[in-house]
Scaffold this motif. Structure first.
Motif, mmCIF file in Angstrom:
data_model
loop_
_atom_site.group_PDB
_atom_site.id
_atom_site.type_symbol
_atom_site.label_atom_id
_atom_site.label_comp_id
_atom_site.label_asym_id
_atom_site.label_seq_id
_atom_site.Cartn_x
_atom_site.Cartn_y
_atom_site.Cartn_z
ATOM 1 N N VAL A 182 18.399 -15.519 -6.168
ATOM 2 C CA VAL A 182 17.304 -14.737 -6.618
ATOM 3 C C VAL A 182 16.836 -13.460 -5.878
ATOM 4 O O VAL A 182 16.944 -13.432 -4.715
ATOM 5 N N ASN A 183 17.311 -12.268 -6.660
ATOM 6 C CA ASN A 183 17.028 -11.004 -5.926
ATOM 7 C C ASN A 183 15.859 -10.492 -6.060
ATOM 8 O O ASN A 183 15.373 -10.176 -7.367
ATOM 9 N N ASP A 184 15.003 -10.476 -5.099
ATOM 10 C CA ASP A 184 13.557 -9.936 -5.225
ATOM 11 C C ASP A 184 13.579 -8.183 -5.155
ATOM 12 O O ASP A 184 14.004 -7.801 -3.641
ATOM 13 N N VAL A 185 13.210 -7.251 -6.005
ATOM 14 C CA VAL A 185 13.413 -6.086 -5.873
ATOM 15 C C VAL A 185 12.150 -5.520 -6.286
ATOM 16 O O VAL A 185 11.698 -5.510 -7.401
ATOM 17 N N SER A 186 11.728 -4.794 -5.328
ATOM 18 C CA SER A 186 10.148 -4.310 -5.638
ATOM 19 C C SER A 186 9.796 -2.973 -4.952
ATOM 20 O O SER A 186 10.415 -2.656 -3.752
ATOM 21 N N MET A 187 9.185 -2.143 -5.566
ATOM 22 C CA MET A 187 8.610 -0.795 -5.007
ATOM 23 C C MET A 187 6.989 -0.910 -4.931
ATOM 24 O O MET A 187 6.301 -1.178 -5.742
ATOM 25 N N ILE A 188 6.605 -1.101 -3.676
ATOM 26 C CA ILE A 188 4.926 -1.328 -3.270
ATOM 27 C C ILE A 188 4.615 0.038 -2.937
ATOM 28 O O ILE A 188 5.268 0.868 -2.192
ATOM 29 N N TYR A 189 3.615 0.600 -3.296
ATOM 30 C CA TYR A 189 2.917 1.890 -3.014
ATOM 31 C C TYR A 189 1.316 1.981 -2.919
ATOM 32 O O TYR A 189 0.809 0.990 -3.733
ATOM 33 N N GLY A 190 0.932 2.818 -2.242
ATOM 34 C CA GLY A 190 -0.706 3.050 -2.258
ATOM 35 C C GLY A 190 -0.905 4.407 -1.595
ATOM 36 O O GLY A 190 -0.123 5.170 -1.229
ATOM 37 N N PRO A 191 -2.175 4.923 -1.765
ATOM 38 C CA PRO A 191 -2.546 6.193 -1.366
ATOM 39 C C PRO A 191 -2.386 6.488 0.104
ATOM 40 O O PRO A 191 -2.845 5.887 0.810
ATOM 41 N N SER A 192 -1.903 7.542 0.266
ATOM 42 C CA SER A 192 -1.365 8.064 1.642
ATOM 43 C C SER A 192 -2.741 7.962 2.470
ATOM 44 O O SER A 192 -2.753 7.845 3.911
ATOM 45 N N ALA A 193 -3.968 8.678 1.769
ATOM 46 C CA ALA A 193 -5.123 8.629 2.447
ATOM 47 C C ALA A 193 -5.568 7.546 3.378
ATOM 48 O O ALA A 193 -6.309 7.294 4.188
ATOM 49 N N GLN A 194 -5.210 6.259 2.751
ATOM 50 C CA GLN A 194 -5.454 4.879 3.380
ATOM 51 C C GLN A 194 -4.410 4.607 3.987
ATOM 52 O O GLN A 194 -4.509 3.810 5.076
ATOM 53 N N ALA A 195 -3.197 4.468 3.584
ATOM 54 C CA ALA A 195 -1.963 3.988 4.357
ATOM 55 C C ALA A 195 -1.560 4.471 5.670
ATOM 56 O O ALA A 195 -1.239 3.925 6.706
ATOM 57 N N LEU A 196 -2.094 5.868 5.489
ATOM 58 C CA LEU A 196 -1.685 6.701 6.949
ATOM 59 C C LEU A 196 -2.891 6.792 7.878
ATOM 60 O O LEU A 196 -2.792 7.441 8.992
ATOM 61 N N ASP A 197 -4.132 6.383 7.530
ATOM 62 C CA ASP A 197 -5.331 6.215 8.332
ATOM 63 C C ASP A 197 -5.294 5.274 9.250
ATOM 64 O O ASP A 197 -5.437 3.997 8.833
ATOM 65 N N PRO A 198 -5.182 5.267 10.748
ATOM 66 C CA PRO A 198 -5.031 4.336 11.551
ATOM 67 C C PRO A 198 -6.433 3.340 11.378
ATOM 68 O O PRO A 198 -6.303 2.414 12.053
ATOM 69 N N ARG A 199 -7.478 3.830 10.819
ATOM 70 C CA ARG A 199 -8.714 2.949 10.795
ATOM 71 C C ARG A 199 -8.861 2.100 9.875
ATOM 72 O O ARG A 199 -9.551 1.226 9.924
ATOM 73 N N THR A 200 -8.058 2.297 8.898
ATOM 74 C CA THR A 200 -7.984 1.268 7.816
ATOM 75 C C THR A 200 -7.287 0.027 7.941
ATOM 76 O O THR A 200 -6.107 0.127 8.728
ATOM 77 N N THR A 201 -7.600 -0.944 7.370
ATOM 78 C CA THR A 201 -6.801 -2.185 7.765
ATOM 79 C C THR A 201 -6.087 -2.767 6.331
ATOM 80 O O THR A 201 -5.294 -3.623 6.532
ATOM 81 N N SER A 202 -6.305 -2.210 5.328
ATOM 82 C CA SER A 202 -5.703 -2.618 4.093
ATOM 83 C C SER A 202 -5.550 -1.310 3.090
ATOM 84 O O SER A 202 -6.414 -0.411 3.220
ATOM 85 N N VAL A 203 -4.873 -1.364 2.063
ATOM 86 C CA VAL A 203 -4.528 -0.378 1.343
ATOM 87 C C VAL A 203 -4.554 -0.852 -0.206
ATOM 88 O O VAL A 203 -4.233 -1.949 -0.561
ATOM 89 N N ASP A 204 -5.332 -0.039 -1.075
ATOM 90 C CA ASP A 204 -5.277 -0.346 -2.570
ATOM 91 C C ASP A 204 -4.016 -0.035 -2.860
ATOM 92 O O ASP A 204 -3.464 0.879 -3.528
ATOM 93 N N ALA A 205 -3.065 -1.173 -2.882
ATOM 94 C CA ALA A 205 -1.611 -1.146 -3.170
ATOM 95 C C ALA A 205 -1.511 -1.612 -4.658
ATOM 96 O O ALA A 205 -1.800 -2.613 -5.069
ATOM 97 N N TRP A 206 -0.275 -1.152 -5.012
ATOM 98 C CA TRP A 206 0.309 -1.520 -6.178
ATOM 99 C C TRP A 206 1.924 -1.941 -6.094
ATOM 100 O O TRP A 206 2.489 -1.372 -5.233
ATOM 101 N N VAL A 207 2.313 -2.549 -6.857
ATOM 102 C CA VAL A 207 3.826 -3.008 -6.866
ATOM 103 C C VAL A 207 4.406 -2.809 -8.356
ATOM 104 O O VAL A 207 3.649 -3.093 -9.414
ATOM 105 N N HIS A 208 5.615 -2.438 -8.327
ATOM 106 C CA HIS A 208 6.594 -2.580 -9.531
ATOM 107 C C HIS A 208 7.803 -3.549 -9.234
ATOM 108 O O HIS A 208 8.303 -3.247 -8.091
#
Length: 298
Positions: free
Chosen positions: A205-231
């Motif tokens: 089983v090869n699990d191959v995914s691209m996970i991404y979310g807005p930089s405004a959330q991902a790079l803000d040290p105050r946020t704990t989770s990101v509105d993330a998507w996956v392909h």
């Protein structure tokens, strides 16, 4: 972890996730609180910094505090034989995860994966299925995975249990490197699992995914989770239930999904299938993660 991590297809092996990626909790609030000055912007997390990268990846895939996380993925599986793709069936996948801090500075993720195969034409849960490659009429099994607990070290290195519901799992993760582009942060995820089950041929089983979310959330040290998507585009050997024997070929997933923080925000059609299967999971998903693990035969 969908066959998103083992569960996507029959499974998905852990994570692990492939392998559950929505606007929950901190969407507009996080954006409204963003710093605007150049000095404040300089305090953003840096994807090229190793410590920051680990925080970014954790926020995208899970959360940096303790609590529940849910991922959904919808897509289709296609058989690949001699570079000819044949659509097989759809996948309506949901993952339930609890994140807890570890005593060593790392964290633990306890997860359950519930992937329902679906009819490509109707979207309804798959029952009887004629294999288009062999012509044989089959019954599509339901193979939930877990609950399984994966420990991540302070360096975000996962330790996947060798035994998964009665099957032996040889799990090999590959480095995850986040990068920023067009206002989003992306993480390329890849893992390979060899599944050994007594009385069955081994599966890869090869699990191959691209996970991404807005930089405004991902790079803000105050946020704990990101509105993330996956392909997801997993590539695996044929599931055993398809009865392909020694025929050469693989199957691949073409799927997209998102992360939410409440089970009620999961897709309604997946919730309906889960309610028909076991409504107590919807009523108390955290309690479902304390059950004994089911036997895995994927």
């Amino acid at each position: 972890m969908t066959e998103w991590t083992l569960a996507h297809e029959d499974r998905r092996a852990p994570l692990l996730g492939r392998r559950t990626v929505m606007a929950v909790g901190m969407g507009a609030a996080a954006l409204a609180a963003l710093p605007s000055s150049a000095s404040a912007a300089a305090k953003r997390l840096d994807p090229k910094n190793a410590d920051d990268a680990r925080k970014i990846i954790r926020k995208l895939r899970y959360r940096t505090d303790e609590g529940m996380v849910f991922w959904w993925i919808k897509g289709e599986y296609l058989a690949d034989v001699d570079a000819t793709l044949t659509p097989l069936y759809g996948m309506n996948f949901g993952g339930i995860q609890m994140v807890r801090q570890g005593q060593d500075g790392g964290f633990d993720v306890t997860q359950m994966e519930l992937g329902f195969r679906t009819d490509l034409a109707t979207g309804k849960r798959l029952g009887d299925f004629r294999n288009p490659l062999t012509g044989e009429m089959l019954v599509s099994p339901f193979n939930p995975i877990g609950p399984t607990t994966i420990h991540y070290s302070p360096d975000a290195i996962p330790t996947v249990p060798r035994n998964l519901g009665g099957s032996d799992i040889e799990f090999q993760p590959f480095p995850e490197t986040p990068f920023e582009a067009q206002g989003n942060v992306f993480v390329q995820y890849r893992a390979r699992s060899r599944v050994r089950t007594a009385g069955f041929a081994d599966r890869i089983v090869n699990d191959v995914s691209m996970i991404y979310g807005p930089s405004a959330q991902a790079l803000d040290p105050r946020t704990t989770s990101v509105d993330a998507w996956v392909h997801s585009s997993d590539v695996t050997s044929f599931p055993r239930w398809l009865k392909m024997g020694d025929r050469p070929g693989t199957i691949t997933l073409r799927g997209i999904g998102a992360k939410v923080l409440k089970i009620g925000d999961m897709p309604q059609d997946w919730l309906a299938m889960l309610e028909a299967h076991d409504r107590t999971i919807i009523a108390d998903p955290e309690a479902a993660l304390r059950r004994p693990p089911v036997t895995y035969k994927g």
